[in-house]
Design an enzyme around this catalytic site. Structure first.
Site, mmCIF file in Angstrom:
data_model
loop_
_atom_site.group_PDB
_atom_site.id
_atom_site.type_symbol
_atom_site.label_atom_id
_atom_site.label_comp_id
_atom_site.label_asym_id
_atom_site.label_seq_id
_atom_site.Cartn_x
_atom_site.Cartn_y
_atom_site.Cartn_z
ATOM 1 N N ASN A 420 57.309 32.226 62.252
ATOM 2 C CA ASN A 420 56.206 31.699 63.054
ATOM 3 C C ASN A 420 54.897 31.799 62.268
ATOM 4 O O ASN A 420 54.410 32.909 61.997
ATOM 5 C CB ASN A 420 56.054 32.471 64.360
ATOM 6 C CG ASN A 420 54.841 32.002 65.154
ATOM 7 O OD1 ASN A 420 54.860 30.940 65.745
ATOM 8 N ND2 ASN A 420 53.764 32.790 65.136
ATOM 9 N N GLU A 421 54.350 30.656 61.884
ATOM 10 C CA GLU A 421 52.996 30.476 61.350
ATOM 11 C C GLU A 421 52.752 31.102 59.976
ATOM 12 O O GLU A 421 51.609 31.111 59.498
ATOM 13 C CB GLU A 421 51.936 30.967 62.351
ATOM 14 C CG GLU A 421 51.943 30.177 63.645
ATOM 15 C CD GLU A 421 50.770 30.451 64.559
ATOM 16 O OE1 GLU A 421 50.535 29.616 65.458
ATOM 17 O OE2 GLU A 421 50.100 31.487 64.381
ATOM 18 N N ASN A 422 53.783 31.582 59.298
ATOM 19 C CA ASN A 422 53.543 32.218 58.004
ATOM 20 C C ASN A 422 53.275 31.208 56.888
ATOM 21 O O ASN A 422 52.486 31.483 55.977
ATOM 22 C CB ASN A 422 54.722 33.115 57.638
ATOM 23 C CG ASN A 422 54.854 34.275 58.605
ATOM 24 O OD1 ASN A 422 53.949 34.564 59.378
ATOM 25 N ND2 ASN A 422 55.992 34.946 58.575
ATOM 26 N N SER A 466 57.584 27.299 61.556
ATOM 27 C CA SER A 466 56.842 26.532 62.550
ATOM 28 C C SER A 466 55.410 27.050 62.546
ATOM 29 O O SER A 466 55.198 28.248 62.747
ATOM 30 C CB SER A 466 57.469 26.702 63.932
ATOM 31 O OG SER A 466 56.822 25.891 64.887
#
Length: 812
Positions: A420-422, A466
């Site tokens: 997530n968002e990395n 994502s």
């Protein structure tokens, strides 16, 4: 094969760290599975961590050390027998000791551990001890060894394989749990144990269901094993001498499993049996036959991201899922079923298990299998850079292998996602300068994890992250794959959702407080009346400048009320409107936009957050806004080609052939212009209907509304924001009376009544209402159905504190 749970007789005590004096010598009965906080709470030794400001008072527990102990009565190992102590989950940094002999140490909450106890177990009583070190201190040591890496929050949650949100998040408490959080068993066998059963379920082009069962055995001896894999009346058998085998069961004309709204969800029993002499071990799961892919084939607009199930393209109507309680062992199967049923009631068909939580449980997946809810499973990496060296890499590989294999039977599992968002964080959040030459997780997302999925679960798609865009595109590019939309909420008004038409929006949302009952049960202000700036309220508002963003998000649309109770309602209403605005915008761009996954469905404690269902399971107004915005058929007023149009969204299997009646009327009910158009919208498609100028030009912008109606589905368009509109502050008359199971509240509009709601939790703690945010035209009536076991004075449900409208906010 003998399996015996080891859940009885446990006790807990603190053995180190800055524990309060009253706990220094205290011993409390312990529940297993469970956690130290819950055991201490049950014994009356700490206050409830969720109440008022207690979270801050319990910060000492971050550096505490704990000792769980029990006496295990058993027999010593016999000749030729394997005996193991199996822990399905330890949270997190633990040492296991049996009869004074260390069996091993752990440092990963996301995997299981097994210890050979043949040489340690004795006849009679055996002393079993599990000691937990501070996860925070372990993470700090790992960080010092491998180098500090950027992250979204102060604690080094990225330096340990533990649920990231255990260290606090912008919606969650910072409690840092410890304990034996999953079952413990003593297992003994002389033949062969089914160490892993990994069914890969597909459907051949001719409709034959194919179950390819990969089996790994743990043998106690050399005797061959008879393996049987059975699905209904179909089975395959094999006698094997080795440790691995593959049995394929074919099911002709297999019934297809579909997502909700697309078909039924037939599930069949899969049974796998290993027989070795007189001993047998059995594995059972329910499986569903379907194919699933994500279409990412480049097109003229960029890179799509569209789920395709059994050849059918699916618009993902989704919500992000966080752990349903910070204390995970309180999340029962019944509780999960209630929450997933709420998702269904909100017309959702997908839940995304966010990467700062856990690999969800068998119960969660079973419930989603039964109900046809697609599940997107993140690997547990979120909002941080992660080291790829040393023991951390080994732990990541071990947990990924175990959980990918574990979840293969579930028909609902639709996607594995790397993080997530990395990828976004590395590009835009200043990480490159901080990291220098340090690794940050890219090798996990683009090499290790996809290789594991390809090896162990090739039946499902994988995405590196994502948001994610392939090739050289920015990770959050609207034209490629998945996008997160956080300019709205953080910086710009919610009408700016229309700035982007992403291929798939995997996160977007807006905050609002919990229901009034949940808030007032858990948050109190000792020194006076509650306000948004009360210390206890602020401890339950974790977002950076959260209240400021709530007020700034409200100001363009509604007056910011002075009274706390009115402010509470206005913030909830604005949350619902903001998210519904985004949902309708994204749906109107199908098939370019193929998914809208709201942040978030649920909460893990009582808090002001982005959730639609609060920490007590009560439905906020947002829940009802989602139900309307994600309805199978939707009319929505949207800008198209420089004009205002009605977009018709038909997410059903049948064409929508009906008259569309569009009227411009005054707030007091006078018709000013009208037209009737014939709809002919194909199944699973959208259509744009341009409107004549007579409907788009108002004589009095502050007192007129456009109403589009087709077959009971309606859309409204005001020419002015509510704060600037001439709304009657008291537009309703109402009556309430008892009916079976609760109450019926009937309201009649004397003028345009915007977003009529019944905040029924104010009348009774268990009360629920069937609908909210119903806008009524002059002269229209609506009946709300309230379910409750409480014996109420019916007038309590028409009290102005309970029966609310947007009108009353504007009129004050």
């Amino acid at each position: 094969m003998i399996r015996r749970t080891v859940h009885d007789g446990w006790h807990l005590r603190a053995v180190g760290g800055p524990v309060p004096e009253h706990l220094a010598d205290a011993t409390a009965p312990a529940e297993v599975p469970g956690s130290a906080h819950l055991d201490l709470l049950r014994a009356g030794l700490i206050p409830d961590p969720y109440l008022d400001r207690n979270e801050a008072e319990l910060a000492w527990a971050h550096r505490a050390r704990w000792r769980y102990a029990t006496v295990l009565t058993s027999e010593a190992a016999r000749a030729g027998e394997k005996v193991e102590l199996a822990f399905d989950g330890l949270d997190t940094v633990a040492t296991v000791v049996l009869n004074g002999h260390p069996l091993g140490s752990t440092a990963n909450m996301h995997r299981s551990y097994r210890f050979d106890v043949r040489d340690v177990l004795r006849d009679g009583e055996n002393d079993l001890v599990v000691e937990f070190d501070s996860a925070l201190e372990h993470a700090e040591r790992t960080q010092a060894e491998l180098g500090e890496r950027p992250r979204a929050y102060p604690h080094p949650f990225n330096a340990i394989r533990k649920m990231a949100c255990s260290f606090g998040w912008d919606w969650g408490p910072d409690l840092q749990t410890a304990g034996i959080w999953k079952p413990v068993r003593l297992e003994r066998w002389t033949g062969a144990r089914l160490a892993e059963v990994r069914p890969l379920v597909t459907v051949d082009p001719d409709g034959t269901g194919r179950v390819e069962v990969h089996i790994r055995l743990d043998r106690a001896g050399d005797a061959p094993s008879l393996l049987t894999a059975r699905v209904g009346d179909h089975e395959q058998r094999a006698t094997v001498d080795g440790d691995t085998a593959v049995l394929t069961v074919l099911v002709p004309d297999a019934p297809l499993w579909w997502p909700v709204g697309y078909g039924e969800q037939p599930l069949l029993d899969l049974e796998v049996v290993a027989e070795s002499g007189d001993e047998r071990d059995t594995f059972t799961r329910r499986i569903g036959f379907r194919t699933i892919t994500v279409d990412t084939e480049p097109d003229a607009d960029g890179t799509p991201f569209t789920f395709v199930v059994n050849g059918e393209r699916v618009f993902a109507k989704g919500a992000n899922w966080i752990p349903d309680d910070h204390f995970l062992t309180r999340v029962t199967r019944d509780r999960l079923a209630r929450r997933v049923d709420q998702a269904l009631a909100a017309n959702l068909n997908l839940l995304r298990i966010w990467g700062g939580g856990i690999y969800e449980t068998e119960d969660f997946y079973d419930v989603c299998d039964e109900r046809g809810v697609l599940v997107w499973q993140d690997f547990p990496f979120a909002c941080a850079a992660y080291a790829e060296e040393g023991e951390l890499r080994a732990e990541v590989e071990a947990e990924a292998r175990e959980n990918v294999a574990r979840l293969t039977p579930h028909a609902s599992l639709a996607l594995w996602n790397g993080n997530n968002e990395n990828l976004w964080g590395h590009e835009d959040w200043g990480w490159k300068e901080q990291l220098g030459e340090l690794t940050w997780g890219l090798g996990y997302y683009t090499d290790l994890l996809p290789a594991i999925v390809a090896e162990l679960d090739p039946t499902r798609p994988y995405s590196p992250g994502s948001p994610y865009s392939p090739g050289e595109a920015h990770p959050n590019d609207q034209d490629h794959a998945t996008r997160h939309e956080w300019e709205v909420w953080n910086r710009v008004d919610y009408t700016r959702y229309r700035d982007h038409a992403p291929r798939f929006c995997a996160e977007f949302g807006f905050q609002g407080p919990p229901t009034w009952r949940t808030l007032t049960d858990w948050v109190h202000e000792a020194d006076g009346p509650m306000t948004p700036s009360s210390p206890a309220f602020l401890l339950h508002q974790k977002a950076d400048d959260g209240n400021g963003k709530l007020d700034r998000g409200m100001e363009p649309h509604l007056p910011v009320p002075e009274s706390f109770e009115d402010w509470h309602w206005a913030a909830q209403l604005n949350q619902a409107r903001a998210v519904a605005f985004g949902v309708e915008h994204f749906r109107s761009h199908w098939p370019r936009t193929a998914g809208a996954v709201v942040w978030q469905l649920n909460d893990c404690w009582p808090v002001t957050s982005w959730a639609a269902v609060d920490g007590e399971g009560r439905e906020k107004p947002l829940f009802h806004a989602l139900k309307h915005a994600f309805a199978p058929r939707l009319l929505t007023v949207q800008p198209r080609d420089g004009r205002t149009a009605v977009v018709v969204v038909n997410d059903t299997a049948e064409p929508w052939d009906e008259d569309l009646v569009v009227r411009r009327i005054s707030f007091d009910g006078h018709e000013l212009a009208t037209t009737t158009l014939r709809l002919g919208v194909a199944a699973r498609s959208t259509s744009v209907v341009q409107l004549p100028e007579s409907l788009l030009s108002a004589d009095n912008r502050e007192a007129e509304v456009v109403v589009a109606t087709a077959g009971g589905v309606r859309a409204l368009h005001l020419f002015a924001e509510d704060r600037d509109a001439a709304l009657d502050p008291s537009p309703l008359t109402a009556t309430a009376h008892r009916v079976d199971g609760g109450y019926r509240v009937e309201v009649t509009a004397t003028a345009l009544a915007r977003d009529v709601a019944l905040l029924v939790d104010k009348a009774a703690p268990d009360a629920r209402v069937d609908d909210q945010l119903v806008t009524l035209l002059p002269g229209e009536r609506h009946a709300f159905h309230v379910t409750t076991c409480a014996d109420l004075d019916p007038s309590a449900l028409t009290d102005p504190r309970v029966l609310r409208t947007a009108n009353a906010l504007v009129g004050r």
